[in-house]
Design a protein around this motif. Sequence first.
Motif, PDB file in Angstrom:
ATOM      1  N   GLU A   1       0.849  -1.188   0.000  1.00 47.66           N
ATOM      2  CA  GLU A   1       0.000   0.000   0.000  1.00 47.66           C
ATOM      3  C   GLU A   1       0.886   1.240   0.000  1.00 47.66           C
ATOM      4  O   GLU A   1       0.423   2.348   0.223  1.00 47.66           O
TER       5      GLU A   1
ATOM      6  N   SER B   1      -3.103  -3.633   4.606  1.00 47.35           N
ATOM      7  CA  SER B   1      -4.557  -3.743   4.400  1.00 47.35           C
ATOM      8  C   SER B   1      -4.804  -5.176   3.961  1.00 47.35           C
ATOM      9  O   SER B   1      -3.868  -5.870   3.583  1.00 47.35           O
TER      10      SER B   1
ATOM     11  N   GLN C   1      -5.850  -6.189   1.298  1.00 47.63           N
ATOM     12  CA  GLN C   1      -6.107  -6.045  -0.138  1.00 47.63           C
ATOM     13  C   GLN C   1      -6.085  -7.360  -0.920  1.00 47.63           C
ATOM     14  O   GLN C   1      -7.044  -7.713  -1.587  1.00 47.63           O
TER      15      GLN C   1
ATOM     16  N   LYS D   1      -8.707 -10.008   0.154  1.00 45.68           N
ATOM     17  CA  LYS D   1     -10.099  -9.766  -0.235  1.00 45.68           C
ATOM     18  C   LYS D   1     -10.290 -10.036  -1.723  1.00 45.68           C
ATOM     19  O   LYS D   1     -11.339 -10.502  -2.153  1.00 45.68           O
TER      20      LYS D   1
ATOM     21  N   ARG E   1       0.660   0.354   9.294  1.00 42.89           N
ATOM     22  CA  ARG E   1       1.592   1.014   8.366  1.00 42.89           C
ATOM     23  C   ARG E   1       2.622   1.775   9.174  1.00 42.89           C
ATOM     24  O   ARG E   1       2.272   2.580  10.038  1.00 42.89           O
TER      25      ARG E   1
ATOM     26  N   GLN F   1     -10.175  -0.018   9.380  1.00 42.06           N
ATOM     27  CA  GLN F   1     -10.986   0.375   8.229  1.00 42.06           C
ATOM     28  C   GLN F   1     -12.091  -0.625   7.963  1.00 42.06           C
ATOM     29  O   GLN F   1     -11.996  -1.798   8.308  1.00 42.06           O
TER      30      GLN F   1
ATOM     31  N   HIS G   1      -2.821   4.633  -6.603  1.00 46.32           N
ATOM     32  CA  HIS G   1      -3.653   3.922  -5.621  1.00 46.32           C
ATOM     33  C   HIS G   1      -2.858   2.707  -5.146  1.00 46.32           C
ATOM     34  O   HIS G   1      -2.106   2.800  -4.210  1.00 46.32           O
ATOM     35  N   HIS G   2      -2.991   1.576  -5.775  1.00 42.85           N
ATOM     36  CA  HIS G   2      -2.076   0.455  -5.546  1.00 42.85           C
ATOM     37  C   HIS G   2      -1.998  -0.357  -6.823  1.00 42.85           C
ATOM     38  O   HIS G   2      -2.812  -0.155  -7.731  1.00 42.85           O
TER      39      HIS G   2
ATOM     40  N   GLY H   1     -11.267   5.011   0.081  1.00 46.83           N
ATOM     41  CA  GLY H   1     -10.843   4.911  -1.301  1.00 46.83           C
ATOM     42  C   GLY H   1     -10.832   3.478  -1.743  1.00 46.83           C
ATOM     43  O   GLY H   1     -10.728   2.560  -0.920  1.00 46.83           O
ATOM     44  N   GLY H   2     -10.973   3.272  -3.032  1.00 48.97           N
ATOM     45  CA  GLY H   2     -10.934   1.922  -3.562  1.00 48.97           C
ATOM     46  C   GLY H   2     -10.837   1.980  -5.060  1.00 48.97           C
ATOM     47  O   GLY H   2     -10.568   3.039  -5.642  1.00 48.97           O
TER      48      GLY H   2
ATOM     49  N   ARG I   1     -10.595  -3.625  -9.782  1.00 48.72           N
ATOM     50  CA  ARG I   1      -9.274  -4.250  -9.811  1.00 48.72           C
ATOM     51  C   ARG I   1      -8.966  -4.848 -11.179  1.00 48.72           C
ATOM     52  O   ARG I   1      -9.873  -5.151 -11.971  1.00 48.72           O
TER      53      ARG I   1
ATOM     54  N   ILE J   1     -13.518  -1.219  -1.815  1.00 49.93           N
ATOM     55  CA  ILE J   1     -13.225   0.067  -1.200  1.00 49.93           C
ATOM     56  C   ILE J   1     -12.873  -0.175   0.264  1.00 49.93           C
ATOM     57  O   ILE J   1     -13.200  -1.236   0.821  1.00 49.93           O
ATOM     58  N   ALA J   2     -12.210   0.788   0.873  1.00 45.08           N
ATOM     59  CA  ALA J   2     -11.979   0.743   2.326  1.00 45.08           C
ATOM     60  C   ALA J   2     -12.267   2.125   2.897  1.00 45.08           C
ATOM     61  O   ALA J   2     -11.869   3.132   2.317  1.00 45.08           O
TER      62      ALA J   2
HETATM   63  N1  ASP Z   1      -6.671  -1.521   0.168  1.00 46.60           N
HETATM   64  C1  ASP Z   1      -6.970  -0.138  -0.092  1.00 46.60           C
HETATM   65  C2  ASP Z   1      -6.492   0.734   1.062  1.00 46.60           C
HETATM   66  O1  ASP Z   1      -6.321   0.283   2.170  1.00 46.60           O
HETATM   67  C3  ASP Z   1      -8.421   0.098  -0.292  1.00 46.60           C
HETATM   68  C4  ASP Z   1      -8.988  -0.611  -1.459  1.00 46.60           C
HETATM   69  O2  ASP Z   1      -8.474  -0.479  -2.579  1.00 46.60           O
HETATM   70  O3  ASP Z   1     -10.018  -1.276  -1.284  1.00 46.60           O
HETATM   71  O4  ASP Z   1      -6.307   1.916   0.904  1.00 46.60           O
END
Ligand code: ASP
Length: 597
Positions: free
Chosen positions: A183, A205, A207, A210, A229, A243, A458-459, A490-491, A494, A536-537
């Motif tokens: 992240e 997270s 991520q 999920k 983090r 979150q 974002h990621h 944010g999310g 994918r 999203i988170a």
């Molecule tokens: N994993 C992301 C975060 O923690 C949120 C996401 O993309 O669902 O910011």
Amino acid sequence: MREAPKGNRFRDTWGGTVRSERAGQEIRVAGWVHRRRDHGGLVFIDLRDRSGIVQLVFHPESAGGAFALAEALRPEHVVTVRGTVELREPANINPNLATGEIEIAVLDAEALAESDTPPFAIDEDTPVDETLRLRYRWLDLRRQGMLDAMLTRTLIVRTMREVLDRRDFLELETPILTRSTPEGARDFLVPSRMNPGSLYALPQSPQLFKQLFMMAGYERYYQVARCFRDEDLRADRQPEFTQLDVEMAFVEEDDVIELMEAVMGAVFAATDFGVPPTPWPRLSYDEAVARFGNDRPDTRFGLEIHDVGALVDGCDFKVFQGVLDGGGVVRALNAGPRELSRSELDGLNEVVQIHGAKAAAPIYVENGGWAGNLAKFFTAEQIAAVNAELEAKDGDLLLFVADQAKVAAASLGALRLHLGERFGLIPEGRHDALWITDFPMFERDESTPARPRWAALHHPFTAPRGDLDDPANVLSRAYDLVLDGVEIGGGSIRIHTPEVQQAVFEHLGLDGEEAQERFGFLLDALRFGAPPHGGIAMGIDRVAALISGRDSIRDVIAFPKTASGADPLTGAPSPVDPAQLRELGLRSAVEPPAAGS
Ligand code: ASP
């Protein structure tokens, strides 16, 4: 309180719930001595339990042995009493207390525990040094402000669960001891005794897990998830935070946004937090940055930023023209009719300088033109065009920044917030939620100047929109939710094919082998029928802080860390016994601090 407690030897009633209908009844309550007053022969005690406060009165004649006990009670002692509910004399009614129409005339009482004198008052909301509050957090949590924050937090999470449960989401857990997930922050690492030299990472997270749930066919997942983090802390950051983590299969942006509007709309309704009804406005990243200077705009007040470069191009003002000729921008905002002293105007320079601009040039509007000595560098047409663009009227203060686009945006964005606060421009009780969409997929990471590279905004699991071979311009399918100028969630949709995932890894400088090493399990899973998915988170701490009107998320977390990541309550983090390190195959390269330091 929804239900009376099951009666036992300590209580049969929540003290804070007793009302005048119960006059004449005999009840039993238990709790802490909140306050004690001796009134010539009568002792009054405000008894506190989780439901609130109720007044006990000890009469020397009726309370028997309890009266002697009352004389010995001190703040924060713990007692149980049996007594009769009595209506107060009209003159003694306390309208500020839910139980203010009654009191309990004590028949007998039993002391259950004593208390040392607390290091700060529990019965007042006076400011107390935060380290002291954290050191004695169990006492701090007794104070009304903290209890209110914990009740709000409970309500927020309960409401989220209710909506998601109604919509058939599964609440599933993911590992805390895991492998590094990117992240973008540093990981907390945990050594493995059984695998010397190898370490787990705490999840930044859930991520990847999920996403794996989606690939497993569990289509709708959520978790109230703890994330870790290792970043430098600020008021709105903690090394561990909570979150609401959500993921759905067979969805696009609109589906996730609609779901989250249902969840957060219910949260705002449950907490009486006046956010306009859904659907909430959506703004593209570019538009947010252009109009408000950042991607988490506070839209509760105006002072929007305008690009006036084209309107002043060709002017004789070297500072502006030089920047324009060099590919930069000239942007401005109309601060309205503000009389600022010279030193206040200089203060505005300091605000923009933090963001790299040299200065904010102030110009006052006068007789339809501009006052001051900058005016002579511009033609009457240029002045008129800028005034029209900024809807400037006589007396208005215009503030200009000329710089590279990024610097001008950030500087004017900060200036706008500064002015909003300085002049109290945010209307009392107004709250704004909005979505930011169409983010860039990549940003240039210049942190190692010799090796600039692309980083995911974002990621790396976010789906691109557009041509991946044009990394400077490709957008992502990410979205953020912003509340009152704070990013609360944010999310993204994918990536769900191995080819695209591999291509994104390559742009991020992960070659095939490294990608396989770190994310092989994801690439494998993407080859076994991965459905389109997204999620999203939402940052629960930030949401709770905003709803509770607190500046710091520490005030809505029961046991938070200080800004240096320490916990004054338990003393964590702390050196450990060398034997424990040896068992883990570790040796400290740092001298442990001397005892007592
Ligand atoms: N994993 C992301 C975060 O923690 C949120 C996401 O993309 O669902 O910011």
